[in-house]
Design a protein around this motif. Sequence first.
Motif, PDB file in Angstrom:
ATOM      1  N   GLU A  19       4.665  10.416  -1.681  1.00 45.46           N
ATOM      2  CA  GLU A  19       5.404  11.647  -2.101  1.00 45.46           C
ATOM      3  C   GLU A  19       6.507  11.295  -2.782  1.00 45.46           C
ATOM      4  OE1 GLU A  19       6.981  15.576   0.293  1.00 45.46           O
ATOM      5  OE2 GLU A  19       6.795  13.829   1.235  1.00 45.46           O
ATOM      6  N   CYS A  20       7.196   9.991  -2.683  1.00 44.97           N
ATOM      7  CA  CYS A  20       8.326   9.465  -3.342  1.00 44.97           C
ATOM      8  C   CYS A  20       8.083   9.371  -4.927  1.00 44.97           C
ATOM      9  CB  CYS A  20       8.882   8.248  -2.629  1.00 44.97           C
ATOM     10  SG  CYS A  20       7.525   6.861  -2.939  1.00 44.97           S
ATOM     11  N   GLY A  21       6.917   9.363  -5.171  1.00 48.40           N
ATOM     12  CA  GLY A  21       6.499   9.058  -6.553  1.00 48.40           C
ATOM     13  C   GLY A  21       5.735   7.859  -6.972  1.00 48.40           C
ATOM     14  N   GLU A  22       6.217   6.621  -5.842  1.00 49.62           N
ATOM     15  CA  GLU A  22       5.554   5.296  -6.078  1.00 49.62           C
ATOM     16  C   GLU A  22       4.142   5.233  -5.727  1.00 49.62           C
ATOM     17  OE1 GLU A  22       8.021   2.442  -4.491  1.00 49.62           O
ATOM     18  OE2 GLU A  22       9.979   3.499  -4.573  1.00 49.62           O
ATOM     19  N   SER A  23       3.358   4.292  -6.278  1.00 53.97           N
ATOM     20  CA  SER A  23       2.257   4.187  -6.075  1.00 53.97           C
ATOM     21  C   SER A  23       1.750   2.448  -5.444  1.00 53.97           C
ATOM     22  CB  SER A  23       1.130   4.281  -7.301  1.00 53.97           C
ATOM     23  OG  SER A  23       1.429   5.809  -7.422  1.00 53.97           O
ATOM     24  N   VAL A 121       7.597   6.163   3.063  1.00 54.65           N
ATOM     25  CA  VAL A 121       6.328   7.011   3.357  1.00 54.65           C
ATOM     26  C   VAL A 121       7.003   8.304   4.337  1.00 54.65           C
ATOM     27  CG1 VAL A 121       4.727   5.073   3.800  1.00 54.65           C
ATOM     28  CG2 VAL A 121       6.199   5.800   5.766  1.00 54.65           C
ATOM     29  N   THR A 122       6.046   9.170   4.077  1.00 60.74           N
ATOM     30  CA  THR A 122       6.420  10.516   4.803  1.00 60.74           C
ATOM     31  C   THR A 122       5.023  11.203   5.564  1.00 60.74           C
ATOM     32  OG1 THR A 122       5.517  12.074   2.973  1.00 60.74           O
ATOM     33  CG2 THR A 122       7.821  11.076   2.724  1.00 60.74           C
ATOM     34  N   ILE A 123       5.640  11.979   6.368  1.00 60.57           N
ATOM     35  CA  ILE A 123       4.355  12.554   7.094  1.00 60.57           C
ATOM     36  C   ILE A 123       3.317  13.160   6.404  1.00 60.57           C
ATOM     37  CG2 ILE A 123       3.869  14.363   9.003  1.00 60.57           C
ATOM     38  CD1 ILE A 123       6.255  13.402  10.475  1.00 60.57           C
ATOM     39  N   SER A 124       3.798  13.750   5.380  1.00 55.71           N
ATOM     40  CA  SER A 124       2.756  14.310   4.383  1.00 55.71           C
ATOM     41  C   SER A 124       2.042  13.381   3.489  1.00 55.71           C
ATOM     42  CB  SER A 124       3.692  14.988   3.139  1.00 55.71           C
ATOM     43  OG  SER A 124       2.585  15.235   2.094  1.00 55.71           O
ATOM     44  N   ASP A 125       2.634  12.133   3.479  1.00 54.37           N
ATOM     45  CA  ASP A 125       1.773  10.881   3.266  1.00 54.37           C
ATOM     46  C   ASP A 125       0.587  10.597   4.030  1.00 54.37           C
ATOM     47  OD1 ASP A 125       3.019  10.484   0.786  1.00 54.37           O
ATOM     48  OD2 ASP A 125       4.663   9.344   1.766  1.00 54.37           O
ATOM     49  N   TRP A 126       0.845  10.468   5.437  1.00 58.06           N
ATOM     50  CA  TRP A 126      -0.097  10.180   6.582  1.00 58.06           C
ATOM     51  C   TRP A 126      -0.930  11.330   6.439  1.00 58.06           C
ATOM     52  CZ3 TRP A 126       3.890  10.179  11.419  1.00 58.06           C
ATOM     53  CH2 TRP A 126       4.622   9.112  10.980  1.00 58.06           C
ATOM     54  N   THR A 127      -0.854  12.592   6.352  1.00 59.61           N
ATOM     55  CA  THR A 127      -1.848  13.682   6.395  1.00 59.61           C
ATOM     56  C   THR A 127      -2.685  13.381   5.193  1.00 59.61           C
ATOM     57  OG1 THR A 127       0.072  15.084   7.337  1.00 59.61           O
ATOM     58  CG2 THR A 127      -2.110  16.093   6.426  1.00 59.61           C
ATOM     59  N   ARG A 128      -2.274  13.201   3.914  1.00 61.07           N
ATOM     60  CA  ARG A 128      -3.020  13.123   2.733  1.00 61.07           C
ATOM     61  C   ARG A 128      -3.877  11.770   2.742  1.00 61.07           C
ATOM     62  NH1 ARG A 128      -0.780  11.580  -1.530  1.00 61.07           N
ATOM     63  NH2 ARG A 128       1.287  11.394  -0.853  1.00 61.07           N
ATOM     64  N   ALA A 129      -3.361  10.564   3.495  1.00 63.39           N
ATOM     65  CA  ALA A 129      -4.226   9.621   3.659  1.00 63.39           C
ATOM     66  C   ALA A 129      -5.508   9.711   4.808  1.00 63.39           C
ATOM     67  CB  ALA A 129      -3.301   8.267   4.193  1.00 63.39           C
ATOM     68  N   GLN A 130      -4.971  10.379   5.648  1.00 64.64           N
ATOM     69  CA  GLN A 130      -6.074  10.791   6.893  1.00 64.64           C
ATOM     70  C   GLN A 130      -7.283  11.536   6.152  1.00 64.64           C
ATOM     71  OE1 GLN A 130      -3.226  12.712   9.469  1.00 64.64           O
ATOM     72  NE2 GLN A 130      -3.038  10.845  10.830  1.00 64.64           N
ATOM     73  N   ARG A 131      -6.708  12.416   5.185  1.00 65.51           N
ATOM     74  CA  ARG A 131      -7.797  13.381   4.605  1.00 65.51           C
ATOM     75  C   ARG A 131      -8.809  12.593   3.863  1.00 65.51           C
ATOM     76  NH1 ARG A 131     -10.671  17.648   5.521  1.00 65.51           N
ATOM     77  NH2 ARG A 131     -11.948  15.716   5.132  1.00 65.51           N
ATOM     78  N   ARG A 132      -8.234  11.534   3.109  1.00 64.26           N
ATOM     79  CA  ARG A 132      -9.022  10.789   2.131  1.00 64.26           C
ATOM     80  C   ARG A 132      -9.791   9.760   3.049  1.00 64.26           C
ATOM     81  NH1 ARG A 132      -5.614   8.345  -2.876  1.00 64.26           N
ATOM     82  NH2 ARG A 132      -7.222   7.061  -2.807  1.00 64.26           N
TER      83      ARG A 132
END
Length: 418
Positions: A19-23, A121-132
Motif C-alpha cells: 500500500e505504501c507504493g513499494e514492491s 506493511v498495512t492490514i490492507s496488505d495482509w488482506t490482499r496477500a491472503q486473497r492471492r
Amino acid sequence: MSATEVDRGVVELGEFRFECGESIPNLEIAYEAYGEFTGDNAVLVCHALTGSQNVASYNTPGTAGQARAWWGDIVGPGKAIDTTDYYVVCANVPGSCYGSSGPSSTNPETGEPYGTDFPPVTISDWTRAQRRLLDHLGVGRLRLIIGGSVGGMNVLEWAKQFPDDAELIAPVAAAATLDPQCLAIDAVARRAIRSDPNWNGGDYYGGDDADASPPQQGLAIARQLGHIMYLSKASMERKFGRRSAGRDSGIEGSDALFPPDKAAAFFPYREVESYLDYNAEKFTERYDANSYLYLTRAMDDYDLAEGHGTIERAISAFEGEALLLSFTSDWHFTVAQSETLAEAFRAADVPVAHHVVDSDHGHDAFLVEPENVGPPVRDFLTNGLDGRAITDTAADDEEPIEDGDEDFAPVHSSLFSG
C-alpha cells in the motif's frame, strides 16, 4: 487430506506492491490448511499480532506459546470450527517472522536480511496477500472469515475490500481503530526496541558481524507492556496479587535481561514480575524485534473508515452476515468499540449480532475461554445468525453501551449447556 492432517508450506506469489507504493519481487506467504476443500466449506482464520499460521498444530519448529496451536481448542476435529466439515486456512501475514516475507527475510538484491528496508506493511496488505494465497489454493468464496484482536481488524478489512468473498465474518475482540491509550502503549513499546543498543537501526541479524545480537532487552520490555495490556485488573489480582515469588523462582537469564539494582535485594521479587520476565524471555527466543515494530504499526494505523468517511459506508457493500464477539473486561478492544461496529452494520442493513461475554480475563479471553467462544462460533458457522447460542446482547438495549456501562445483560457460559 484427513481432518487431523496438516497441509503446510510457503507459497511464492511473485511481485507484490504494498500500500505504501513499494514492491518486492517475490512475496512468500507461509500457511497451514486443515480438512478437505469441497468448494463451499472454506474458513479463513486470521491470527493476532504475534501469532502464526499454526492455528491448531503443535509440532512446528520455531514456534511456542501463542504462536503454536494458538486456537487449538477452537479449530480441529469435533471442535467449534470442525476440520471434519470445513477446510480451514491460516496464513502468516507479511511483515511477520514465521515464514512469510518480512524484515528478517533475505532481500534478493543484497543477499542479506531486509531489516528496515522491508516495505511498511498495512492490514490492507495482509488482506490482499491472503486473497492471492487463496487464489493459489483454488479457494474462491469463503464460508467464514474469523480472527481475534488485530486479526479481527483483518476480518473487517476483508468485508471492506472484498465484500463479495465471504458468507460470514466474525471479528472477535476487535475494533475499527485502536484508541489513544493503546496507541500510546504501543509507541512506548517500539521506543523500547529502538532504544536498545543492539537494535542498530534494525540491522542486527549478523551477516559478517559475528558480534551482532538482537535487541532482546528492548523486545522483552515491549512484550511485557503487551502482556499488561492483554490482562485485566481482576485477572492480575487472581493470578498474582502482591505475592512474592522469591528470586530463586525467577527464570534463568532474567537478571541478564533486567539486572537488579543493589537495593532490589531488600524488596520482594513479586509473582507478577516473575510472570512478565518468564514470558518476555520466551518471547525473545521466538520473535523478531523488527517484525514487532512493523506489525504494531500496521495495527496502530488501521482505520476501517479510511477512504469511505464512515464505518457504515466502508462495510455497506458486504453481502453476508456478521457476528461480533467482545468481552466485558477487555480494555484493549472494548465492548463499546464492538458495539460501535455493530451499530454501523445495522445502519448499513447488514445482518449482525453483537455477542458480549462476561469475563474477567481481559483481552486474553478470546484465547483462553474456548468454552465461551466456541459455542457461538460453531452455531454461527453452521446456521448463521439463527444459531441458538448467538445472542445479540446489545441490540435489545434502549441505550447504547458506553465504556464502563454495565447496564446490559452479559452472556454467561450457562447459556451454552446442553
